[in-house]
Enzyme design. Structure first.
Site, mmCIF file in Angstrom:
data_model
loop_
_atom_site.group_PDB
_atom_site.id
_atom_site.type_symbol
_atom_site.label_atom_id
_atom_site.label_comp_id
_atom_site.label_asym_id
_atom_site.label_seq_id
_atom_site.Cartn_x
_atom_site.Cartn_y
_atom_site.Cartn_z
ATOM 1 N N ASP A 110 0.646 -1.421 -0.336
ATOM 2 C CA ASP A 110 -0.017 -0.218 0.203
ATOM 3 C C ASP A 110 0.476 1.038 0.167
ATOM 4 O O ASP A 110 1.299 1.226 1.309
ATOM 5 C CB ASP A 110 -1.110 -0.085 1.225
ATOM 6 C CG ASP A 110 -1.785 1.122 0.714
ATOM 7 O OD1 ASP A 110 -1.969 1.907 0.643
ATOM 8 O OD2 ASP A 110 -2.413 1.450 2.276
ATOM 9 N N GLU A 157 -3.394 10.967 -0.729
ATOM 10 C CA GLU A 157 -4.584 9.951 0.442
ATOM 11 C C GLU A 157 -4.406 9.668 1.696
ATOM 12 O O GLU A 157 -5.949 9.643 2.489
ATOM 13 C CB GLU A 157 -4.323 8.114 -0.316
ATOM 14 C CG GLU A 157 -5.749 7.662 -0.646
ATOM 15 C CD GLU A 157 -5.809 6.876 0.924
ATOM 16 O OE1 GLU A 157 -6.612 5.774 0.634
ATOM 17 O OE2 GLU A 157 -4.561 6.068 1.684
ATOM 18 N N GLU A 158 -2.927 9.248 2.379
ATOM 19 C CA GLU A 158 -3.389 8.977 4.033
ATOM 20 C C GLU A 158 -4.115 9.495 4.704
ATOM 21 O O GLU A 158 -3.992 10.006 5.592
ATOM 22 C CB GLU A 158 -1.999 8.422 4.075
ATOM 23 C CG GLU A 158 -1.492 6.906 3.472
ATOM 24 C CD GLU A 158 -2.156 5.693 3.800
ATOM 25 O OE1 GLU A 158 -3.172 5.612 4.024
ATOM 26 O OE2 GLU A 158 -2.254 4.991 2.824
ATOM 27 N N GLU A 172 -9.806 17.006 -4.480
ATOM 28 C CA GLU A 172 -8.736 18.043 -4.458
ATOM 29 C C GLU A 172 -9.992 18.667 -6.299
ATOM 30 O O GLU A 172 -10.023 19.240 -6.380
ATOM 31 C CB GLU A 172 -8.275 18.638 -4.051
ATOM 32 C CG GLU A 172 -7.648 19.293 -3.192
ATOM 33 C CD GLU A 172 -7.887 20.481 -2.422
ATOM 34 O OE1 GLU A 172 -8.545 21.152 -3.519
ATOM 35 O OE2 GLU A 172 -8.188 20.690 -0.902
ATOM 36 N N ASP A 181 -5.738 0.417 -4.904
ATOM 37 C CA ASP A 181 -5.317 0.774 -3.793
ATOM 38 C C ASP A 181 -4.145 -0.568 -3.157
ATOM 39 O O ASP A 181 -2.715 0.249 -3.569
ATOM 40 C CB ASP A 181 -6.878 1.355 -3.263
ATOM 41 C CG ASP A 181 -5.915 2.086 -2.120
ATOM 42 O OD1 ASP A 181 -4.369 1.825 -1.613
ATOM 43 O OD2 ASP A 181 -6.758 3.232 -0.868
ATOM 44 N N HIS A 201 1.182 -0.579 7.239
ATOM 45 C CA HIS A 201 1.126 -0.143 7.372
ATOM 46 C C HIS A 201 2.515 0.281 8.254
ATOM 47 O O HIS A 201 2.615 1.020 9.025
ATOM 48 C CB HIS A 201 -0.152 1.104 7.763
ATOM 49 C CG HIS A 201 -0.609 2.337 6.669
ATOM 50 N ND1 HIS A 201 -1.759 2.006 7.370
ATOM 51 C CD2 HIS A 201 -0.903 1.436 5.551
ATOM 52 C CE1 HIS A 201 -2.561 2.979 5.854
ATOM 53 N NE2 HIS A 201 -1.805 2.367 4.703
#
Length: 312
Positions: free
Chosen positions: A20, A57-58, A66, A86, A186
């Site tokens: 990721d 993104e995180e 945006e 993703d 993560h």
């Protein structure tokens, strides 16, 4: 005619991000390379293909939101579908996909054209689904309805109102204590050597997911009449209502009645399409425009909350 967005959800990572987001980045770049090679040899898609890589993104889907806020009017009028990558590959068991109900037929069609990773060459993704992700009630693959807010599809889903898709090659939860996500998610251990040794040693899962999403993109951009099945939406609405927990059996009677009315209108729409002059581009255009507006009709015209009241 319309824009079709095929995109990677993000390129920023909490740590080293081998899965990721890099599995998605690698898949996106390979699909882009292949279609670019096709383009250099004369291929011209019926609908435009746009490849995007979002940042931040995180931090809260910042890059994609945006972008949608800036171009929401154009996107709301032109986007056919948004294909999201993703966490593209977190295992090598099978593909798990979630999408708008309108896309289910196209997803199933694509799954029948692509070999399943780490299986016999003649076994397709669809064949693998028949073994491991099959709904015995509907006699079809298990494809999740709706996307929620967990990735960059949120802006396209809730603001532009397009029909969207997300997929990932995953592990078998039953083999790992029914984990909801891969254990190193993560963390600083999410590195290339981990992917190479444990997740996708021969990178067959990356290849299969790239082929699957690439074929789906071609189906959506090359089919003159959009392959959207509006009857799928009726089924999804009824399944959602049936999933609600309540002690009052009459609480959702009005919603069920509205869904039944929707189902009747959907069946009439499909019936009319069968007598459509498919050689007349104006007739096809009018029909496709109606299909595109179905998802948009569920949006709040004032936007999603007071802060976004100027976005429609």
């Amino acid at each position: 005619m319309y824009s079709l967005l095929f995109y990677l959800a993000l390129r920023d990572a909490w740590n080293l991000g081998a899965i990721d987001p890099t599995s998605g980045t690698a898949t996106l770049l390979e699909v882009t390379r292949v279609l670019g090679d096709m383009y250099s040899k004369g291929f011209r898609p019926r609908r435009s293909l746009m490849f995007c890589s979002w940042g931040a993104e995180e931090y809260g889907l910042v890059g994609s939101i945006e972008y949608v806020q800036e171009y929401v009017k154009v996107l709301g009028a032109r986007v056919v579908s948004y294909l999201n990558l993703d966490v593209a590959v977190s295992g090598n068991y099978t593909i798990r996909s979630t999408a708008s109900p309108l896309l289910v037929d196209a997803i199933i069609e694509a799954s029948k054209m692509v070999p399943s990773a780490y299986d016999s060459p003649e076994q397709t993704v669809y064949d693998k689904w028949k073994k491991v992700r099959w709904n015995n009630v509907t006699n079809e693959p298990i494809i999740g309805n709706g996307l929620g807010s967990g990735s960059d599809y949120l802006g396209f889903d809730q603001l532009a109102g397009s029909s969207n898709f997300d997929a990932s090659y995953t592990f078998n939860p039953a083999d790992h204590g029914n984990l909801g996500s891969y254990p190193l998610y993560h963390t600083s251990y999410e590195v290339f050597s981990m992917v190479k040794k444990f997740v996708d040693p021969e990178f067959q899962a990356h290849r299969a997911l790239g082929q699957f999403t690439g074929v789906l993109a071609l189906i959506l951009c090359e089919t003159p009449v959009l392959p959207f099945n509006v009857n799928r939406y009726t089924s999804a609405l009824r399944q959602t209502i049936d999933s609600f927990k309540t002690n009052d059996s009459t609480m959702f009677d009005l919603l069920r009645s509205a869904t039944n009315d929707f189902g009747i209108a959907a069946e009439e729409f499909v019936a009319r399409s069968k007598s459509m002059d498919v050689k007349n581009p104006y007739v096809i255009r009018a029909y496709n425009d109606q299909l595109l507006q179905l998802e948009r009709a569920f949006l709040n015209p004032l936007g999603q909350g007071g802060a976004y009241s100027d976005m429609k």
